[in-house]
Design a protein around this motif. Structure first.
Motif, mmCIF file in Angstrom:
data_model
loop_
_atom_site.group_PDB
_atom_site.id
_atom_site.type_symbol
_atom_site.label_atom_id
_atom_site.label_comp_id
_atom_site.label_asym_id
_atom_site.label_seq_id
_atom_site.Cartn_x
_atom_site.Cartn_y
_atom_site.Cartn_z
ATOM 1 N N VAL A 113 96.379 67.216 28.139
ATOM 2 C CA VAL A 113 96.270 66.128 27.173
ATOM 3 C C VAL A 113 97.447 65.162 27.320
ATOM 4 N N LEU A 114 97.143 63.884 27.471
ATOM 5 C CA LEU A 114 98.146 62.824 27.527
ATOM 6 C C LEU A 114 98.263 62.183 26.155
ATOM 7 N N VAL A 115 99.502 62.129 25.611
ATOM 8 C CA VAL A 115 99.755 61.468 24.326
ATOM 9 C C VAL A 115 100.809 60.390 24.514
ATOM 10 N N ASN A 116 100.816 59.432 23.595
ATOM 11 C CA ASN A 116 101.666 58.253 23.773
ATOM 12 C C ASN A 116 103.151 58.518 23.572
ATOM 13 N N ALA A 134 97.755 72.062 28.407
ATOM 14 C CA ALA A 134 99.079 71.540 28.737
ATOM 15 C C ALA A 134 99.120 70.099 28.226
ATOM 16 N N PHE A 135 100.279 69.429 28.359
ATOM 17 C CA PHE A 135 100.371 68.065 27.847
ATOM 18 C C PHE A 135 101.276 67.203 28.715
ATOM 19 N N LEU A 136 101.070 65.887 28.604
ATOM 20 C CA LEU A 136 101.989 64.889 29.132
ATOM 21 C C LEU A 136 102.295 63.920 28.009
ATOM 22 N N SER A 137 103.509 63.351 28.026
ATOM 23 C CA SER A 137 103.822 62.260 27.115
ATOM 24 C C SER A 137 104.332 61.077 27.923
ATOM 25 N N ILE A 138 104.214 59.893 27.325
ATOM 26 C CA ILE A 138 104.521 58.645 28.023
ATOM 27 C C ILE A 138 105.919 58.173 27.655
#
Length: 412
Positions: A113-116, A134-138
């Motif tokens: 999941v990509l979150v801002n 898992a996750f990514l952030s910007i």
């Protein structure tokens, strides 16, 4: 207060010694602590270092590859303190969940999941609850070029369980992911926990008549790894150093303790260690006056008060006496004042608008001696008034609504 003894130019000259990165637990941070001590000694104030251990991490591998409908590996950085994926990573469907709202996260189960925004404790728990793999952030902006495209590790807040891992990706790459329709990806994060040492620098001016009543003036001296942290927060360190110099010559009735905290950027670790080590003494603490973000010329000053609303009225009255513009907010604040309030000590943070926080642009070139002097005069007037007034004019308690917010903030 003898305002002619407060010097913005002297504060700026002090700041120029710290044009380097002071990330918690590094040689740069320790170098700064020793320099603050030397400066205190130069005008006759003894100080001590209180050492404490911090949990940190070493990233061994951070990798993110889109596998469908195209294949491309992107530059990323890792989130520390959240464990490791399997050695060959996690491959799963990809989802852009924007701000992590409930509607988007209802589709997150089993996905990367990509979150801002940076993943704080609340967002981490939301991602786990939603079943994210898992996750990514910007980070960054769409106009970044060259050095501004560099990525730095972040850390999730310390938690008992960290079942999912995450990475940081640049804004421009995130735009490409979404626009190109990335639908499947592989994320790998391998890391090892490490220990490091940080320090608090502490100096005390004993009160002349009621020494058992203590007022603290505080600021953190560590920086993020992205830049040398002039605005965040060496300017604040210069402000309370200038006031320490002043009160050395004009000792108030109450005791003043000046504290330069280490490891604030890692989660308020310096102030949390201080309140733990000095737990039995906190009953003597009347008020914490913290400074975090200061010194830039163009901006407005806000004092965030975590305590009885009457403190806001008192500070506004004192500000009128100085003629220095500011506003108050009765709220919890994302700085070391929270730690004191959480331990039952009313607290405030003086904060001024500015540019470049947590970037390589946070440099002393943008700091103004005029601004430093005004903030020191304002804070000094508050400290001198409270230091000498016959009785502290507000309740020594934290409203229940704030305590509930602080419990959530610190994860109790």
């Amino acid at each position: 207060m003898e305002y002619n003894e407060i010097c913005g130019k002297r504060q700026l000259e002090f700041m120029k010694q710290f044009d380097y990165i002071r990330e918690a637990g590094t040689d740069g941070e320790e170098k700064a602590a020793l320099e603050i001590q030397r400066e205190l000694k130069s005008f006759g104030v003894d100080s001590r270092l209180e050492e404490f251990e911090i949990d940190t991490w070493r990233i061994l591998k951070a990798e993110f590859t889109v596998t469908e409908p195209f294949e491309k590996t992107y530059t990323v950085a890792g989130y520390g303190r959240c464990g490791s994926t399997p050695a060959d990573g996690i491959e799963a469907p990809f989802l852009y969940a924007e701000n992590g709202d409930d509607i988007n996260l209802s589709q997150a189960k089993g996905k990367i999941v990509l979150v801002n925004n940076p993943v704080n404790k609340d967002m981490y728990k939301k991602l786990v609850h939603a079943g994210a793999a898992a996750f990514l952030s910007i980070t960054g902006t769409p106009i970044d070029e060259g050095p501004d495209r560099l990525l730095y590790t972040r850390g999730v807040p310390k938690m008992e369980e960290t079942p999912i891992q995450g990475l940081v990706i640049h804004h421009r790459d995130a735009m490409e992911l979404v626009e190109a329709g990335a639908c499947r990806a592989r994320l790998t994060l391998l890391q090892e926990p490490e220990k490091a040492v940080s320090h608090n620098v502490i100096a005390r001016i004993q009160g002349t008549e009621v020494p058992d009543e203590i007022l603290t003036l505080t600021a953190h001296y560590d920086s993020v790894p992205q830049g040398p942290g002039a605005y965040d927060n060496m300017a604040a360190c210069a402000i309370i150093l200038e006031l320490c110099r002043y009160f050395k010559a004009h000792t108030p009735r109450r005791t003043l303790e000046f504290i330069w905290f280490g490891a604030e950027e890692k989660g308020l670790l310096g102030s949390r260690n201080y309140t733990e080590v000095h737990k039995d003494e906190l009953k003597h603490h009347c008020f914490n006056m913290n400074v975090d973000l200061a010194g830039q010329l163009v901006g407005g000053t806000v004092i965030g008060v975590t305590g009885d609303p009457s403190i806001c009225s008192m500070i506004e009255y004192m500000a009128h006496e100085t003629g220095i513009g500011m506003v108050t907010r009765n709220a919890i604040w994302g700085s070391d004042s929270n730690t004191f309030a959480w331990n039952g000590v009313p607290a405030m943070t003086l904060n001024r608008d500015g540019f470049g926080m947590h970037t390589r642009h946070d440099i002393v070139d943008y700091i103004s001696p005029w601004s430093l002097e005004r903030s020191a005069r304002l804070l000094g007037h508050i400290a001198e008034s409270l230091g000498n007034i016959p009785v502290i004019p507000f309740k020594r308690e934290i409203p229940e609504t704030f305590m509930k917010e602080l419990d959530r903030y610190f994860g109790r």
